[in-house]
Design an enzyme around this catalytic site. Sequence first.
Site, PDB file in Angstrom:
ATOM      1  N   ARG A   1      29.458  68.892  62.581  1.00  0.00           N
ATOM      2  CA  ARG A   1      30.216  68.158  61.573  1.00  0.00           C
ATOM      3  C   ARG A   1      31.683  68.129  61.988  1.00  0.00           C
ATOM      4  O   ARG A   1      32.489  68.935  61.535  1.00  0.00           O
ATOM      5  CB  ARG A   1      30.056  68.825  60.207  1.00  0.00           C
ATOM      6  CG  ARG A   1      28.632  68.723  59.660  1.00  0.00           C
ATOM      7  CD  ARG A   1      28.489  69.533  58.398  1.00  0.00           C
ATOM      8  NE  ARG A   1      27.160  69.366  57.821  1.00  0.00           N
ATOM      9  CZ  ARG A   1      26.549  70.292  57.094  1.00  0.00           C
ATOM     10  NH1 ARG A   1      27.130  71.450  56.870  1.00  0.00           N
ATOM     11  NH2 ARG A   1      25.347  70.064  56.596  1.00  0.00           N
TER      12      ARG A   1
ATOM     13  N   ASP B   1      35.591  67.096  62.270  1.00  0.00           N
ATOM     14  CA  ASP B   1      36.561  66.812  61.216  1.00  0.00           C
ATOM     15  C   ASP B   1      37.251  65.473  61.417  1.00  0.00           C
ATOM     16  O   ASP B   1      37.111  64.828  62.462  1.00  0.00           O
ATOM     17  CB  ASP B   1      37.628  67.918  61.185  1.00  0.00           C
ATOM     18  CG  ASP B   1      37.060  69.262  60.785  1.00  0.00           C
ATOM     19  OD1 ASP B   1      36.085  69.290  60.013  1.00  0.00           O
ATOM     20  OD2 ASP B   1      37.597  70.291  61.244  1.00  0.00           O
TER      21      ASP B   1
ATOM     22  N   TYR C   1      33.348  72.292  73.648  1.00  0.00           N
ATOM     23  CA  TYR C   1      34.438  71.459  73.153  1.00  0.00           C
ATOM     24  C   TYR C   1      35.525  71.378  74.208  1.00  0.00           C
ATOM     25  O   TYR C   1      35.788  72.347  74.930  1.00  0.00           O
ATOM     26  CB  TYR C   1      35.036  72.043  71.872  1.00  0.00           C
ATOM     27  CG  TYR C   1      34.258  71.734  70.620  1.00  0.00           C
ATOM     28  CD1 TYR C   1      34.507  70.580  69.882  1.00  0.00           C
ATOM     29  CD2 TYR C   1      33.283  72.604  70.161  1.00  0.00           C
ATOM     30  CE1 TYR C   1      33.794  70.294  68.733  1.00  0.00           C
ATOM     31  CE2 TYR C   1      32.558  72.332  69.003  1.00  0.00           C
ATOM     32  CZ  TYR C   1      32.826  71.175  68.289  1.00  0.00           C
ATOM     33  OH  TYR C   1      32.117  70.897  67.155  1.00  0.00           O
TER      34      TYR C   1
ATOM     35  N   ARG D   1      40.356  74.827  67.348  1.00  0.00           N
ATOM     36  CA  ARG D   1      41.746  74.397  67.188  1.00  0.00           C
ATOM     37  C   ARG D   1      42.688  75.572  66.969  1.00  0.00           C
ATOM     38  O   ARG D   1      43.824  75.571  67.460  1.00  0.00           O
ATOM     39  CB  ARG D   1      41.841  73.395  66.040  1.00  0.00           C
ATOM     40  CG  ARG D   1      41.196  72.048  66.377  1.00  0.00           C
ATOM     41  CD  ARG D   1      40.978  71.176  65.147  1.00  0.00           C
ATOM     42  NE  ARG D   1      42.219  70.941  64.436  1.00  0.00           N
ATOM     43  CZ  ARG D   1      42.280  70.392  63.221  1.00  0.00           C
ATOM     44  NH1 ARG D   1      41.146  70.041  62.588  1.00  0.00           N
ATOM     45  NH2 ARG D   1      43.439  70.191  62.638  1.00  0.00           N
TER      46      ARG D   1
END
Length: 270
Positions: free
Chosen positions: A54, A56, A124, A210
């Site tokens: 999911r 962002d 990522y 992040r």
Amino acid sequence: MSEGSKNILLKIQYDGTNFHGWQKQVDVRTVQGEVEHVLRFIAGYEVPINGTSRTDTGVHALGQCCSFTWDNPLPTDKLADIMNRRFGAGGLGRSGLPGDIKVISAHEVPEDFHARFSCHGKTYKYIIDRSGDIFERNHVYQFGLELDHEAMRKAAKLAVGTHDFASFQTSGGIPRETTVRTITDITIIQEGDRTIIKVTGDGFLYNMVRILVGTLLEIGTGKREASDMEAIIASTDRSKAGFTAPPEGLYLEEIYFDDGFKCGGSTCTK
């Protein structure tokens, strides 16, 4: 699954700039909402999908995956092309759709396959750019300071392994039974004006990548020492970690499934 039904896995790419994230919401544009809209147009009925991750608002994907079941007779190898025409890839598609989603591949998978629950790892990628190119501002984090990449790599090594990563979780996400995760690799690469950070693990907490990037940037600019990473992790305290890097530089790059099946690059392979 009923007789004649097929379980389909899509690998998709998207530019997250104009989306309110992956998950379908009322009255806002999301990736899941757009994919389900196109499948409904093709099938003539609602086709719910299950996404692996999911992402962002503002986050991009090079290898997002989703699965669904349907009994449509359309050949699976034709599905990507048909969906892309509807999305607007190549300038085609329904009026007003900017063509920021692309289906890379469609595969039939076993009945018990699930894009979320069959996943055992993800990679990522985060891109930091010093060039100041205004046309890249939605696709990189424009960060003008010099970075000590060796210090960042030393800190990254301390984050690799199985730890309680509560320090790297922002409140507001889906509650988790545990904040223990395993990071198997963090790679930091310098390419001209760009610094690329790749993080691979078995799963990630809300904004974990992040916050990890923000912490590494504070180490790279000398605000923290590389050795501070151990204490930050041990504290399990969000206030001890660095800032949350913005979403524009983050890309879901690759997804790993059970039995060696993975989605990354241009297709899904085993």
